[in-house]
Design an enzyme around this catalytic site. Structure first.
Site, PDB file in Angstrom:
ATOM      1  CE  LYS A 124      -2.223  28.466  -6.411  1.00 39.38           C
ATOM      2  NZ  LYS A 124      -1.006  28.777  -5.633  1.00 39.38           N
ATOM      3  NE  ARG A 140      -0.417  22.578  -6.333  1.00 39.39           N
ATOM      4  CZ  ARG A 140      -1.316  23.174  -5.572  1.00 39.39           C
ATOM      5  NH1 ARG A 140      -2.431  23.633  -6.095  1.00 39.39           N
ATOM      6  NH2 ARG A 140      -1.111  23.330  -4.299  1.00 39.39           N
ATOM      7  NE  ARG A 175      -2.974  30.058   3.281  1.00 40.43           N
ATOM      8  CZ  ARG A 175      -2.723  29.498   2.092  1.00 40.43           C
ATOM      9  NH1 ARG A 175      -3.040  30.119   0.988  1.00 40.43           N
ATOM     10  NH2 ARG A 175      -2.119  28.336   2.045  1.00 40.43           N
ATOM     11  NE  ARG A 212      -4.250  25.581   3.223  1.00 36.08           N
ATOM     12  CZ  ARG A 212      -3.995  25.729   1.919  1.00 36.08           C
ATOM     13  NH1 ARG A 212      -4.692  26.606   1.222  1.00 36.08           N
ATOM     14  NH2 ARG A 212      -3.063  25.034   1.326  1.00 36.08           N
ATOM     15  NE  ARG A 218       1.266  24.173   1.022  1.00 34.68           N
ATOM     16  CZ  ARG A 218       0.755  25.236   1.649  1.00 34.68           C
ATOM     17  NH1 ARG A 218       0.975  25.431   2.935  1.00 34.68           N
ATOM     18  NH2 ARG A 218       0.016  26.083   0.976  1.00 34.68           N
TER      19      ARG A 218
HETATM   20  P1  AMP Z   1      -3.728  24.505  -2.292  1.00 31.76           P
HETATM   21  O1  AMP Z   1      -4.980  24.747  -1.543  1.00 31.76           O
HETATM   22  O2  AMP Z   1      -3.848  24.772  -3.741  1.00 31.76           O
HETATM   23  O3  AMP Z   1      -2.550  25.214  -1.656  1.00 31.76           O
HETATM   24  O4  AMP Z   1      -3.417  22.942  -2.161  1.00 31.76           O
HETATM   25  C1  AMP Z   1      -3.188  22.339  -0.901  1.00 31.76           C
HETATM   26  C2  AMP Z   1      -2.638  20.947  -1.096  1.00 31.76           C
HETATM   27  O5  AMP Z   1      -3.603  20.142  -1.804  1.00 31.76           O
HETATM   28  C3  AMP Z   1      -1.363  20.836  -1.931  1.00 31.76           C
HETATM   29  O6  AMP Z   1      -0.191  21.085  -1.164  1.00 31.76           O
HETATM   30  C4  AMP Z   1      -1.459  19.389  -2.422  1.00 31.76           C
HETATM   31  O7  AMP Z   1      -1.105  18.479  -1.406  1.00 31.76           O
HETATM   32  C5  AMP Z   1      -2.946  19.236  -2.675  1.00 31.76           C
HETATM   33  N1  AMP Z   1      -3.308  19.621  -4.066  1.00 31.76           N
HETATM   34  C6  AMP Z   1      -4.036  20.689  -4.460  1.00 31.76           C
HETATM   35  N2  AMP Z   1      -4.153  20.729  -5.802  1.00 31.76           N
HETATM   36  C7  AMP Z   1      -3.472  19.664  -6.265  1.00 31.76           C
HETATM   37  C8  AMP Z   1      -3.206  19.159  -7.557  1.00 31.76           C
HETATM   38  N3  AMP Z   1      -3.661  19.763  -8.672  1.00 31.76           N
HETATM   39  N4  AMP Z   1      -2.478  18.011  -7.646  1.00 31.76           N
HETATM   40  C9  AMP Z   1      -2.017  17.385  -6.557  1.00 31.76           C
HETATM   41  N5  AMP Z   1      -2.214  17.809  -5.309  1.00 31.76           N
HETATM   42  C10 AMP Z   1      -2.934  18.942  -5.150  1.00 31.76           C
END
Ligand code: AMP
Length: 212
Positions: free
Chosen positions: A13, A87, A126, A159, A170
């Site tokens: 994404k 989400r 990554r 990360r 996750r």
């Molecule tokens: P991402 O960078 O999209 O992989 O998000 C990393 C982490 O941020 C996720 O595993 C969640 O803990 C948190 N996070 C990101 N977007 C959301 C969302 N829309 N709602 C809740 N937690 C989020």
């Protein structure tokens, strides 16, 4: 043409959003990036979110919704990509309310499909530039000099939530909370699907198909 990009962690994404920003002048709202920026700045919100993120769980809906609402205000005339938000269905319901207030319509919710067996390898490999956010992958797209960003010379790191234990959590969170959005968007008639396997360019062309 405003978009939601969703899919499992590691689907690409962020990579696809970056291309849409660079080539098509989209305004990207990545809740993951916004949360990580808050953590880096050690804001109260960041401190609150950090522990939850490092457990592979979702940050409370009101926090992410607040971030999205604030960012939408900064979009100017640009079309928006919501990357990693909503989400879960509660966030989607709350989003429609905010979008209605702002007079924004979502034209497509693009699901990037990648089978589970590919995701673990992708996520474990990554690496991300701490300075400019460019992404690399130890297996598929390593930086020219290990640990140094090709683009800006910043430090390229893993990360905090890309450890095996957190990745597995996750993926579980994704299946429980985010995957039901596929049906949800399908019922609304805005679901589009694209394969996330293959070259970055092919996936990008797949997404572009929906934008024309
Ligand atoms: P991402 O960078 O999209 O992989 O998000 C990393 C982490 O941020 C996720 O595993 C969640 O803990 C948190 N996070 C990101 N977007 C959301 C969302 N829309 N709602 C809740 N937690 C989020």
């Amino acid at each position: 043409m405003n978009l939601i990009l969703f899919g499992p962690p590691g689907a690409g994404k962020g990579t696809q959003s970056a291309l849409l920003v660079e080539r098509d002048s989209y305004f990207q709202i990545s809740t993951g990036d916004l949360l990580r920026a808050a953590i880096n700045k050690q804001t109260p919100l960041g401190m609150q979110a950090k522990e939850t993120m490092n457990k592979g769980l979702l940050v409370p809906d009101d926090i992410v919704l607040g971030l999205v609402r604030e960012s939408l205000g900064a979009r100017g005339q640009r079309s928006v990509i919501l990357d990693g938000f909503p989400r879960n269905t509660q966030q989607a319901e709350a989003l429609w309310v905010v979008l209605k207030e702002l007079g924004i319509k979502i034209n497509a919710a693009v699901f990037i499909e990648v089978e589970k067996e590919h995701l673990l390898k992708r996520l474990l490999g990554r690496r991300v530039c701490q300075n400019c956010g460019a992404t690399y992958n130890e297996h598929f797209k390593p930086e020219l000099k290990t640990g140094v960003c090709d683009l800006c010379g910043g430090a390229v790191v893993q990360r905090a939530d890309d450890s095996k234990e957190v990745i597995l959590k996750r993926l579980e969170t994704y299946e429980q909370s985010t995957l039901p959005l596929k049906d949800y968007f399908s019922k609304l008639g805005i679901l589009k699907k694209v394969s996330g396997i293959g070259e970055t360019e092919e996936v990008y062309m797949g997404i572009k198909k929906f934008l024309n």
